[in-house]
Scaffold this motif. Structure first.
Motif, PDB file in Angstrom:
ATOM      1  N   THR A 138     -22.232  28.974  52.681  1.00  0.00           N
ATOM      2  CA  THR A 138     -22.040  28.293  51.405  1.00  0.00           C
ATOM      3  C   THR A 138     -23.211  28.602  50.473  1.00  0.00           C
ATOM      4  O   THR A 138     -24.364  28.356  50.814  1.00  0.00           O
ATOM      5  N   LEU A 139     -22.879  29.159  49.306  1.00  0.00           N
ATOM      6  CA  LEU A 139     -23.872  29.500  48.299  1.00  0.00           C
ATOM      7  C   LEU A 139     -23.439  28.899  46.974  1.00  0.00           C
ATOM      8  O   LEU A 139     -22.307  29.145  46.513  1.00  0.00           O
ATOM      9  N   GLU A 140     -24.302  28.074  46.403  1.00  0.00           N
ATOM     10  CA  GLU A 140     -24.001  27.392  45.138  1.00  0.00           C
ATOM     11  C   GLU A 140     -22.676  26.646  45.226  1.00  0.00           C
ATOM     12  O   GLU A 140     -21.867  26.648  44.289  1.00  0.00           O
ATOM     13  N   GLY A 141     -22.449  26.010  46.376  1.00  0.00           N
ATOM     14  CA  GLY A 141     -21.266  25.193  46.586  1.00  0.00           C
ATOM     15  C   GLY A 141     -19.991  25.956  46.877  1.00  0.00           C
ATOM     16  O   GLY A 141     -18.913  25.357  46.935  1.00  0.00           O
ATOM     17  N   LYS A 142     -20.076  27.269  47.116  1.00  0.00           N
ATOM     18  CA  LYS A 142     -18.889  28.091  47.340  1.00  0.00           C
ATOM     19  C   LYS A 142     -19.038  28.882  48.625  1.00  0.00           C
ATOM     20  O   LYS A 142     -20.105  29.438  48.895  1.00  0.00           O
ATOM     21  N   LYS A 199     -28.295  36.595  46.889  1.00  0.00           N
ATOM     22  CA  LYS A 199     -28.135  35.146  46.874  1.00  0.00           C
ATOM     23  C   LYS A 199     -28.697  34.524  45.603  1.00  0.00           C
ATOM     24  O   LYS A 199     -28.185  33.503  45.125  1.00  0.00           O
ATOM     25  N   GLN A 200     -29.753  35.139  45.056  1.00  0.00           N
ATOM     26  CA  GLN A 200     -30.392  34.587  43.856  1.00  0.00           C
ATOM     27  C   GLN A 200     -30.986  35.728  43.029  1.00  0.00           C
ATOM     28  O   GLN A 200     -31.938  36.382  43.482  1.00  0.00           O
ATOM     29  N   PRO A 201     -30.438  36.010  41.856  1.00  0.00           N
ATOM     30  CA  PRO A 201     -29.234  35.387  41.293  1.00  0.00           C
ATOM     31  C   PRO A 201     -27.993  35.843  42.051  1.00  0.00           C
ATOM     32  O   PRO A 201     -27.958  36.981  42.550  1.00  0.00           O
ATOM     33  N   LEU A 202     -27.006  34.976  42.156  1.00  0.00           N
ATOM     34  CA  LEU A 202     -25.813  35.265  42.933  1.00  0.00           C
ATOM     35  C   LEU A 202     -25.029  36.396  42.270  1.00  0.00           C
ATOM     36  O   LEU A 202     -24.633  36.291  41.109  1.00  0.00           O
ATOM     37  N   GLU A 236     -24.790  40.922  33.969  1.00  0.00           N
ATOM     38  CA  GLU A 236     -24.936  39.978  35.084  1.00  0.00           C
ATOM     39  C   GLU A 236     -24.913  40.674  36.435  1.00  0.00           C
ATOM     40  O   GLU A 236     -25.698  40.338  37.332  1.00  0.00           O
TER      41      GLU A 236
END
Length: 271
Positions: A138-142, A199-202, A236
């Motif tokens: 789970t990454l950023e709630g997903k 993971k960051q930034p996703l 992005e």
């Protein structure tokens, strides 16, 4: 140059077509396929919710082999990605599935993802670099898949082992996936262009590696030289590099934000 692409409909379901561009100036579009060259599979098949191409290989008999990925919606996990094979007998205008089932099926060691293949025929064998994974996090709630690059060999390009050897280790602190590899053979070894899912930034960034034999690789991501733009359609993410030579020029076709939702771009190597 003919570039095979995935076009998504209003429901986000992808089908495969092509774009022909001028080899001297790939920003000049010559033709776009009016219809899909490969449509989605029959209901219940591994590719019934979308197909996307990753490699087209010219075979000795004059046909073309397209290794593609089928997108399957699941319930306990978000989706599954497995590899299929389709053949063209008309120079790449249309493709027909070799069979309705995957050539890279789920296996105990590669349970959810066996996709993103790049295939090269060399030395009497077929060599495949691809992505494989059996985990989610789970990454950023997903819920996001965890997958890395693997390597396989086949005698006929159709029957492949159940699991491959890992190409190189992923840094799980900052990465959770390596996207579709694209391999170029040089006179002194091999180059691999791949995508690194951060993971960051996703999101995706470009990766680059070199190898003397196609088996043992050294990551050299800092040498890729292609990152997100300051603004626009690729500000992005950048991913899915395809690097080709045209005369004395080298071009890198790639996708931008949201996996290429607005199309694909091209960059030229500055030598």
């Amino acid at each position: 140059m003919r570039i095979y692409v995935q076009g998504r409909d209003e429901k986000g379901i992808g089908r495969i077509g092509f774009v022909d561009v001028d080899a001297g100036d790939p920003t000049r579009v010559l033709r776009v396929s009016p219809d899909p060259v490969l449509d989605v599979g029959v209901p219940g098949a591994f590719d019934d919710n979308g197909v996307f191409q990753t490699c087209v290989l010219a075979l000795p008999d004059g046909t073309l082999a397209m290794y593609y990925v089928g997108f399957e919606i699941c319930h306990q996990i978000r989706y599954r990605l497995l590899t299929g094979l389709a053949i063209s007998h008309d120079g790449g205008e249309t493709f027909q599935r070799l069979r309705a089932t995957p050539i890279l099926e789920r296996s105990p060691h590669e349970l959810h993802i066996r996709g993103g293949p790049f295939v090269m025929a060399e030395g009497g064998v077929y060599r495949m670099w691809y992505v494989a994974g059996s985990e989610w996090e789970t990454l950023e709630g997903k819920a996001m898949p965890v997958y890395d690059l693997h390597y396989l060999e086949s005698a006929d390009g159709v029957i492949w082992p159940e699991a491959g050897s890992r190409v190189f280790e992923m840094n799980r602190d900052v990465e959770h996936g390596f996207g579709r590899p694209y391999v170029v053979k040089k006179h002194d070894g091999y180059q691999m262009f791949y995508s690194v899912r951060k993971k960051q930034p996703l999101g995706y960034r470009m990766g680059y590696a070199e190898s003397p034999d196609g088996r043992h690789w050294t990551r050299l991501d800092e040498q890729m030289g292609l990152d997100v733009s300051a603004s626009g359609w690729d500000n992005e993410t950048v991913e899915y590099a395809a690097v080709v030579n045209a005369g004395d020029k080298t071009f890198c076709f790639y996708n931008g934000n949201d996996f290429g939702v607005t199309g694909f771009g091209v960059a030229e190597l500055i030598k």
